[in-house]
Design a protein around this motif. Structure first.
Motif, short mmCIF file in Angstrom:
data_model
loop_
_atom_site.label_atom_id
_atom_site.label_comp_id
_atom_site.label_asym_id
_atom_site.label_seq_id
_atom_site.Cartn_x
_atom_site.Cartn_y
_atom_site.Cartn_z
N TRP A 118 0.85 -1.25 0.09
CA TRP A 118 -0.16 0.07 0.04
C TRP A 118 0.92 1.17 0.02
O TRP A 118 0.66 2.24 -0.81
CB TRP A 118 -0.68 -0.20 1.27
N LYS A 119 1.89 1.16 0.82
CA LYS A 119 2.81 2.40 0.92
C LYS A 119 3.52 2.80 -0.42
O LYS A 119 3.98 3.87 -0.48
CB LYS A 119 3.63 2.24 1.93
N ALA A 155 2.56 2.56 -3.27
CA ALA A 155 1.60 3.02 -4.33
C ALA A 155 1.47 4.44 -4.32
O ALA A 155 1.62 5.15 -3.32
CB ALA A 155 0.41 2.29 -4.11
N SER A 156 0.89 4.97 -5.57
CA SER A 156 0.84 6.47 -5.51
C SER A 156 -0.39 6.98 -5.06
O SER A 156 -0.75 8.23 -4.90
CB SER A 156 1.12 6.95 -7.09
N ASP A 157 -1.58 6.11 -5.26
CA ASP A 157 -2.85 6.44 -4.73
C ASP A 157 -3.68 5.09 -4.55
O ASP A 157 -3.22 3.98 -4.68
CB ASP A 157 -3.73 7.23 -5.84
N PRO A 158 -4.84 5.20 -3.98
CA PRO A 158 -5.51 4.02 -3.40
C PRO A 158 -5.79 3.07 -4.73
O PRO A 158 -5.82 1.86 -4.53
CB PRO A 158 -6.68 4.42 -2.75
N GLN A 159 -6.20 3.47 -5.58
CA GLN A 159 -6.37 2.66 -6.86
C GLN A 159 -5.19 1.95 -7.50
O GLN A 159 -5.16 0.91 -7.56
CB GLN A 159 -7.08 3.49 -8.02
N ASP A 160 -4.08 2.64 -7.45
CA ASP A 160 -2.86 1.96 -7.67
C ASP A 160 -2.49 0.93 -6.70
O ASP A 160 -1.91 -0.10 -6.87
CB ASP A 160 -1.85 3.06 -7.75
N ALA A 161 -2.75 0.86 -5.25
CA ALA A 161 -2.58 0.12 -4.35
C ALA A 161 -3.25 -1.00 -4.68
O ALA A 161 -2.86 -2.22 -4.23
CB ALA A 161 -2.84 0.95 -3.11
#
Length: 80
Positions: free
Chosen positions: A54-55, A57-63
């Motif tokens: 998660w950390k 990733a650039s944003d929640p969708q990327d995560a």
């Protein structure tokens, strides 16, 4: 082996690992979208490993996309 209790792992051939600490407390401290993803995951992911992905990733969708790729890769590796 008949009668053996495998918990919630189902037929996954991945070996379980011992975890240190309180997994439920770690889970409760995760961002809500990550908790939702973990609740619907096929594999029993640890809060620590999911948070590490998660950390990065650039944003929640990327995560979520990264988590889905990691889960797919793990399932392929396990022959599922």
């Amino acid at each position: 082996m008949p009668g053996r209790c495998d918990g919630n792992r189902g037929a996954v051939a991945i070996r379980p690992r011992r975890r240190k600490g309180d997994a439920m407390r770690a889970f409760d401290g995760l961002p809500a979208p990550l908790r939702r993803w973990m609740a619907g995951a096929v594999l029993p992911w640890s809060p620590e490993s999911c948070l590490a992905i998660w950390k990065r990733a650039s944003d929640p969708q990327d995560a979520v996309a990264r988590l889905n790729r990691a889960e797919r890769a793990t399932l392929e590796k396990a022959g599922q």
